[in-house]
Design an enzyme around this catalytic site. Structure first.
Site, PDB file in Angstrom:
ATOM      1  N   GLY A  51      -1.324   4.675  -0.844  1.00 50.91           N
ATOM      2  CA  GLY A  51      -1.436   5.590  -1.975  1.00 50.91           C
ATOM      3  C   GLY A  51      -0.395   5.384  -3.055  1.00 50.91           C
ATOM      4  O   GLY A  51      -0.397   6.088  -4.062  1.00 50.91           O
ATOM      5  N   HIS A  52       0.510   4.420  -2.886  1.00 48.76           N
ATOM      6  CA  HIS A  52       1.625   4.246  -3.838  1.00 48.76           C
ATOM      7  C   HIS A  52       1.830   2.773  -4.157  1.00 48.76           C
ATOM      8  O   HIS A  52       2.815   2.189  -3.690  1.00 48.76           O
ATOM      9  CB  HIS A  52       2.903   4.835  -3.237  1.00 48.76           C
ATOM     10  CG  HIS A  52       3.983   5.098  -4.236  1.00 48.76           C
ATOM     11  ND1 HIS A  52       4.921   4.155  -4.580  1.00 48.76           N
ATOM     12  CD2 HIS A  52       4.278   6.198  -4.961  1.00 48.76           C
ATOM     13  CE1 HIS A  52       5.766   4.673  -5.461  1.00 48.76           C
ATOM     14  NE2 HIS A  52       5.395   5.913  -5.705  1.00 48.76           N
ATOM     15  N   PHE A  53       1.135   2.149  -4.859  1.00 49.35           N
ATOM     16  CA  PHE A  53      -0.099   2.485  -5.561  1.00 49.35           C
ATOM     17  C   PHE A  53      -1.148   1.470  -5.118  1.00 49.35           C
ATOM     18  O   PHE A  53      -0.821   0.297  -4.990  1.00 49.35           O
ATOM     19  CB  PHE A  53       0.107   2.397  -7.074  1.00 49.35           C
ATOM     20  CG  PHE A  53       1.197   3.307  -7.574  1.00 49.35           C
ATOM     21  CD1 PHE A  53       0.951   4.656  -7.771  1.00 49.35           C
ATOM     22  CD2 PHE A  53       2.470   2.811  -7.817  1.00 49.35           C
ATOM     23  CE1 PHE A  53       1.957   5.498  -8.246  1.00 49.35           C
ATOM     24  CE2 PHE A  53       3.468   3.651  -8.280  1.00 49.35           C
ATOM     25  CZ  PHE A  53       3.229   4.989  -8.497  1.00 49.35           C
TER      26      PHE A  53
END
Length: 150
Positions: A51-53
């Site tokens: 999720g990052h990224f």
């Protein structure tokens, strides 16, 4: 001057952190009461990269700070001749002057350099740097507190 190294098996005996939050893979050298140099190998398998990224994976800055704090904990335990037990916790007390200078990406090896500035009454102040090769990725002053819990 005596230096100490630690492999992952020794680190696991000292830090309570486990996957996915253990952020020190090896201690290259540690000088009691002074400094530590440790490594974090950053791989694409890190769960935070989902999720990052997703389009450009970057290690979150707060996790670089956490890696430095884990190295600081190892240095504190060594400096005070403490083998922590389940009742010993090591907390962040403060972070000052945190600066992030370059992204840390999958495949990078993060070198953690932490020096003791002051230790008194269970509270320690450290100057920390995280590097990729010779490039500064992150720096900060950290304060940590060691406490016994029941």
């Amino acid at each position: 001057m005596t230096t100490t190294t630690l492999d992952i098996h020794q680190i696991l005996k000292l830090l309570p952190h486990r996957y996915p939050f253990l952020l020190v893979d090896r201690v290259l050298d540690m000088e009691k009461g002074k400094r530590i140099t440790a490594l974090k190998n950053v791989t694409m398998n890190e769960p935070f990269f989902n999720g990052h990224f997703p389009h450009r994976p970057v290690m979150p800055g707060v996790l670089m700070l956490e890696a430095m704090a884990q190295a600081a904990a190892l240095l504190s335990f060594h400096s005070l001749d403490i083998v922590p037990d389940d009742n010993t916790v090591y907390y962040f007390a403060a972070i000052d002057g945190a600066r992030f200078k370059r992204p840390v990406e999958p495949g990078d090896q993060l070198t953690l350099e932490v020096e003791i500035e002051r230790m008194k009454a269970g509270i320690s102040k450290f100057k920390g740097r995280a590097l990729v090769g010779s490039e500064l990725a992150c720096e900060a002053t950290l304060m940590c507190a060691m406490r016994q819990i029941n």
